[in-house]
Design an enzyme around this catalytic site. Structure first.
Site, PDB file in Angstrom:
ATOM      1  CG  ASP A  15      -8.820   1.580  -2.477  1.00  0.00           C
ATOM      2  OD1 ASP A  15      -7.203   1.847  -1.609  1.00  0.00           O
ATOM      3  OD2 ASP A  15      -9.616   2.110  -2.476  1.00  0.00           O
ATOM      4  CG  ASP A 113      -4.785   4.183   1.395  1.00  0.00           C
ATOM      5  OD1 ASP A 113      -4.554   5.277   1.145  1.00  0.00           O
ATOM      6  OD2 ASP A 113      -6.552   4.079   2.056  1.00  0.00           O
ATOM      7  CD  GLU A 114      -5.928   6.110  -3.070  1.00  0.00           C
ATOM      8  OE1 GLU A 114      -6.510   5.858  -4.687  1.00  0.00           O
ATOM      9  OE2 GLU A 114      -7.046   7.109  -3.281  1.00  0.00           O
TER      10      GLU A 114
END
Length: 367
Positions: A15, A113-114
């Site tokens: 993350d 973003d993850e």
């Protein structure tokens, strides 16, 4: 944590830390010293907009993603508002995913973003998932100057919980031996899926943490929370058999636009439909997909939202003119627009890989 605690799967959840805000800080290092809110400035657009993310300075004031920009301004009047640059964020996300692929191809992207990485078997032939996570974090930092947090466990649920445990730039391991103690102590609001409404009900039932949840019977949880109750019953026992879905096809491609000045003129609405049709088709082509269902969404002046859809046995041709004509057909089914429209959206769904030439859907004469 000893590697022999991972008898089955080894899953890493990466993350990125305040991803969009961190990229903006790279562009402008002065932002690191001040509260930064990634959103359009509500003072310049009549109070509209939603916060995409905020840096850690702004988060101290209670600013976080998905709150309105006007609320963020009230919480943090000295914060700097920076409109999001999604093209830049997507490019940076691609660089990070390229790094992931050096270690494994079993990657499930959750957002820009993850992602989940199944490293049970990996390209580096490294048995220790902690070492792998360190290597990935280090390489992301070397190539992008961005920090990330890593969670390591034997299931997706626990890997995700672990990555959230020590932010920013943290690394947390939850082995099979440690999972029970971790889950018992975990505050109930930290369990994935427990939002504001569910939390109120949890508090009414005096469920404050995993231990309280563990004491509830499966029937009681299902009675109070439906299907989610069954999921919670399993999760608090560390049961999550979901695979890292690395070959998932996008379920839909949608584009929508919101209008500050309401649209009521039919020709203006048609003009917007044409623009959105082009955007949808561009994205579908980029992802080498095609679909069988088109959905039109209209939000009226009073925020009433109506959707209409039409599906076909054959794939709709990847041509914006075809999408536009189908949209026009559907638009005729909507109530009058004379009081104004504030949002128009087009979504293409029932998507499949574009493995062969599209069959032309000969519904209209396009000549």
């Amino acid at each position: 944590m000893h590697n022999d605690n991972f008898k089955n799967k080894k899953i890493i959840h990466i993350d990125m830390d305040a991803f969009f805000a961190s990229i903006e800080e790279l562009k402008n290092p002065d932002y690191k010293k001040i509260p930064l809110i990634v959103a359009k400035d509500p003072r310049k657009n009549g109070g509209k907009g939603v916060v995409t993310t905020a840096n850690y300075n702004a988060r101290k004031f209670g600013v976080h993603s998905a709150i309105s920009a006007i609320e963020a301004l009230k919480l943090c009047p000295d914060g700097i508002f920076q409109p999001p640059d999604f093209d830049l964020y997507r490019n940076m996300s691609q660089k990070i995913h390229d790094i992931f692929h050096e270690y494994t191809d079993i990657i499930e992207t959750v957002a820009l973003d993850e992602a989940y990485l199944d490293v049970t078997k990996n390209k580096k032939d490294i048995d220790n998932p902690v070492l792998l996570a360190h290597l990935i974090q280090s390489e992301i930092w070397e190539k992008t100057k961005l920090t990330s947090s890593a969670g390591i466990s034997f299931s997706k649920f626990l890997a995700k919980e672990a990555s959230d445990f020590k932010k920013p730039a943290g690394i947390t391991v939850i082995s099979e031996n440690d999972s029970h103690d971790f889950l018992m102590a975990l505050p109930i609001e930290k369990y994935r899926g427990v939002g504001k409404k569910t939390l109120i009900k949890m508090n009414e039932l005096n469920i404050k943490n995993g231990f309280d949840l563990y004491k509830m019977s499966q029937n009681d949880l299902i009675h109070h929370f439906g299907k989610f109750g069954y999921i919670l019953f399993n999760r608090v026992r560390g049961i999550d058999n979901r695979e890292v879905s690395y070959n998932q096809i996008r379920k839909s491609v949608g584009k929508e636009r919101t209008y500050g000045k309401l649209l009521s003129n039919e020709s203006d609405i048609e003009s917007e439909l044409l623009k959105i049709s082009k955007e949808v088709i561009n994205t579908v082509k980029e992802n080498k997909l095609h679909g069988k269902t088109i959905v039109i969404k209209i939000r009226y002046h009073d925020f009433k939202t109506i959707t209409k859809r039409t599906s076909f046995d054959d794939f709709i041709e990847n041509d914006y003119q075809v999408i536009f004509n189908l949209a026009l057909e559907l638009i005729n089914q909507f109530p009058s627009f004379e009081n104004g429209v504030r949002l128009i959206g087009i979504t293409l769904t029932t998507l499949f890989d574009l493995k062969y030439e599209n069959i032309k859907l000969d519904l209209f004469d396009y000549k």
